[in-house]
Design an enzyme around this catalytic site. Sequence first.
Site, PDB file in Angstrom:
ATOM      1  CG  HIS A 268      -2.592 -11.427   5.309  1.00 50.32           C
ATOM      2  ND1 HIS A 268      -3.243 -12.002   4.233  1.00 50.32           N
ATOM      3  CD2 HIS A 268      -3.512 -11.374   6.314  1.00 50.32           C
ATOM      4  CE1 HIS A 268      -4.494 -12.262   4.572  1.00 50.32           C
ATOM      5  NE2 HIS A 268      -4.689 -11.902   5.819  1.00 50.32           N
ATOM      6  CD  GLU A 321      -4.075 -11.278  12.761  1.00 51.27           C
ATOM      7  OE1 GLU A 321      -3.277 -10.706  11.982  1.00 51.27           O
ATOM      8  OE2 GLU A 321      -4.880 -12.148  12.388  1.00 51.27           O
TER       9      GLU A 321
END
Length: 383
Positions: A268, A321
């Site tokens: 991320h 996700e």
Amino acid sequence: MNTTVDVPRGLAGVVVTETELGDVRGREGFYHYRQYSAVELAESRTFEDVWHLMVRGALPADFAERAAFAAEIAPLRRLPAEVCDALPALARATALSGPLAGLRTALSLLGASAGFRPVYDLAPERRAADALTACAAVPTLLTALHRLGQGLEPVDPREDLPYAANYLYMLTGQEPDPVKARAVEQYLISTIDHGFNASTFTARVIASTGADVAACLTGAIGALSGPLHGGAPSRALDTLDAIGTADQIDAWIRDRVLSGDRIMGFGHPVYRTEDPRSRMLRDIARRFGGPLVDFAVEVERHVEAILAELKPGRELHTNVEFYAGVVMELCGLPREMFTPTFCAARVVGWSANILEQAADSKIIRPAARYTGPTPPQPVPALR
């Protein structure tokens, strides 16, 4: 006199405005909506409660205030007749690109049909009313476009169901399972807002021009559709499918990492610890249990070990996700609806940011450094 200031590529870490809506503290693995932990809100409150927090500035104080807000937004789920009439043709036109692409046009049409005007020209109360209308309609538009694309009739919204349960009902046409509805609701709450991500920034840039709410949201949807932003949940699940079995994990992952490929669902740009959204969704997935969850947990363990070995010194963990895809799969959502479902949550965060930006009339207008041929050069004549 115009002046320019050098900043990191992509504006990484550059503060462009002030906000009361929330923040992401990546080194701590923490993010919040206003003064509350977003994960704690997802674990203890309803989607409508958090929607109220984002656009009204506070959580409902009691059950009566909660019920009043739910009663205010539920009728807004129904679409104007002219929008309903256009959806079959729109679904056919976006058959290859999917509901999220159709939503861009449908939401723009909704704004025009409802008479949305530039936020620059509106009082705060009217801006807020337009934002509620648009947000409430998004799940109806998405599910209708999906069903029409599958050769099915759209399912009318129900005012007696909460936001997440109504979304599942309109998607499947069946009474939603309470456990699955709550899991989806927790996912939706956890993705309402997340700092100045690309789509939120896009919404605010457009809002800074004074454009109407639908224009701002349409631009944000375009940014969300990119696979490096909201387009990853189904791709992360595709990774599990590609690996196939536990004995293939190491070879598959090592080959991708050594080839320089990105492992979807890992890493991320902000978090340097575990993504708190992923941690919460992993817990939700484990409550469901089953082979898919067991395999996902095993893949996560192997990937983190291999990344630690091949990329030492870098903190690379699952992001939202990875387990979002697992949870949505377990709740019966088709993969082509994963990113649209993300959008059905994030639209509330976008609208809160639009309203906040609209209160500041300063247009967002950065600069770019020209790197082309040195001007001025003579314009060549045609030969």
